[in-house]
Scaffold this active site. Structure first.
Site, PDB file in Angstrom:
ATOM      1  N   TYR A 118       0.861  -1.185   0.000  1.00 55.91           N
ATOM      2  CA  TYR A 118       0.000   0.000   0.000  1.00 55.91           C
ATOM      3  C   TYR A 118       0.892   1.227   0.000  1.00 55.91           C
ATOM      4  CZ  TYR A 118      -2.993   3.748   1.650  1.00 55.91           C
ATOM      5  OH  TYR A 118      -3.664   4.938   1.740  1.00 55.91           O
ATOM      6  N   GLU A 206      -3.326   7.688  -4.061  1.00 54.19           N
ATOM      7  CA  GLU A 206      -3.328   6.439  -3.296  1.00 54.19           C
ATOM      8  C   GLU A 206      -3.204   5.262  -4.255  1.00 54.19           C
ATOM      9  OE1 GLU A 206      -6.994   4.736  -1.488  1.00 54.19           O
ATOM     10  OE2 GLU A 206      -5.901   4.916   0.396  1.00 54.19           O
TER      11      GLU A 206
END
Ligand code: GDP
Ligand code: MN
Length: 397
Positions: A118, A206
């Protein structure tokens, strides 16, 4: 302003960030053509069909599917385009899918295992710094990771004056447990990602997951990008990426007439001048037992036309049970605003079926109250904040 995955990836690629390549398709025929083109360009024979909507968690909702041949591409694209995709991040009705991204399969087997990470770059307003957030726990719901295993989320603070420094990029790659080629790839990845974030004037980039492929390449499989609305005037190429179909229709209409409006879940509409007063007014509504239905800043020129436009926008929300108008007359005179409200009310005939509470404070406030009180309309006037709160309570009960 939020972007689609394929648009976010376009920006990433333009800054040299490696991405999972893909082509947008609007129907099954285009999907097959896109797949053929991808095979020619990348050699891939497997494809992922990805719904392009402004919501995450598409995989969970059935909006991301693997196709192992062209027939499956056609079939799956046909199923996904036109569907109402329901994910943990959409409303219960879901979001209509208008287009899909046909992407190369990047989870192919090879010399090492694939792994998912992530990574996001965002602004920490409290610190006045940018932050790189990253984790070894990629591909999952990051909120869940934050709740259950917070020690697996790292943050790297970046001074906007220096940008992301080489030692920081190396630290990130190290903390993600990488070595060799993948380590080098990751330092390049995060450096280019940070540059993309800064130079596109974004609030957030993101990437979940960032993938280490079986041949040790690091690439972006997903991209969630939000560009700062206030910078769009100097980022025309990104402003053009706006997809109005993905946005709240009332907000789109409000923007078109130059009103700063945010739709909320409550029952009391508010019309206020100035963002600070609008925030205070929303607190006031909560304290009176209501919930704000919107944030609306009419700005400095609250004339009759603008007030009318604002009423029309607020009333489009069927949940609105009362409207609170809270205007401070600094530059604008209260009596003119009051006249504007009366005129707007009369112009709109009987379309206003909910009680209106008007609080005007500042220049000529007393005169304004007189105008409202003598108008003969179903408008309650107040001068003090508390008075306005009490009236909201009264009309809600
Ligand atoms: P999201 O569910 O909206 O976050 O969409 P993502 O783009 O993150 O995709 C969801 C999941 O699909 C990823 O976490 C991957 O596990 C899977 N996925 C994405 N691309 C590929 C691919 O090329 N091959 C395979 N086998 N799975 C993929
Ligand atoms: Mn994702």
């Amino acid at each position: 302003m939020n972007l689609h995955e394929y648009q976010g990836k376009e920006i990433l690629a333009s800054f040299g960030v490696r991405i999972q390549r893909g082509i947008v398709a609007h129907n099954p025929k285009e999907a097959v053509a896109a797949a053929k083109q991808l095979t020619a360009e990348t050699g891939t024979t497997w494809f992922v069909i990805k719904a392009q909507v402004h919501a995450g968690g598409r995989g969970k909702g059935g909006g991301v599917k693997l196709a192992k041949n062209l027939k499956e591409v056609e079939e799956i694209a046909g199923n996904i385009i036109g569907m109402n995709l329901i994910t943990p991040q959409t409303s219960a009705e879901g979001k209509k899918v208008h287009k899909v991204l046909i992407a190369e399969d990047v989870y192919y087997p090879g010399e090492s295992e694939t792994s998912e990470f992530y990574m996001s770059v965002l602004l920490d307003r409290g610190k006045g710094r940018n932050m790189v957030m990253y984790s070894t726990e990629g591909g999952m719901d990051i909120e869940e990771v934050a709740e259950k295993t917070p020690h697996l989320i790292f943050t790297e603070e970046v001074d906007p004056a220096t940008g992301l420094l080489p030692f920081q990029a190396r630290k990130i790659a190290f903390n993600l447990g990488l070595s060799g080629t993948a380590f080098k790839e990751m330092t390049k990845f995060v450096t280019s990602l940070y540059k993309a974030y800064v130079e596109s004037d974004s609030n957030m980039f993101e990437i979940n997951p960032v993938l280490k492929t079986s041949d040790n390449k690091i690439l972006a499989v997903d991209a969630k990008v939000s560009i700062d609305d206030n910078a769009l005037y100097r980022r025309k190429q990104y402003a053009e990426m706006r997809d109005l179909r993905e946005e709240n229709p009332i907000e789109v209409e409000a923007r078109a007439v130059g009103l700063s409006y945010v739709d909320l879940d409550g029952n009391v509409g508010c019309m206020v001048n100035g963002a600070g007063l609008a925030m205070a007014t929303m607190d006031l509504i909560k304290m009176a037992g209501g919930e704000p239905a919107n944030f609306l800043d009419v700005g400095g020129t609250a004339d009759a036309k603008r007030v009318e436009e604002a009423f029309r926008i607020i009333l489009k929300d069927p949940a609105v049970k009362a409207i609170l108008v809270n205007i401070f007359g600094g530059i604008v005179r209260c009596d003119r605003v009051a006249q504007g409200i009366v005129d707007a009310y009369k112009n709109m005939g009987d379309t206003i079926k909910v009680p209106i509470i008007v609080r005007l404070q500042g220049t000529n406030a007393e005169l304004a109250k007189e105008i409202i009180d003598n108008s003969g309309l179903a408008v309650h006037s107040a001068v003090q904040f508390q008075e306005a709160a009490d009236k909201v309570k009264e009309v809600l009960s």
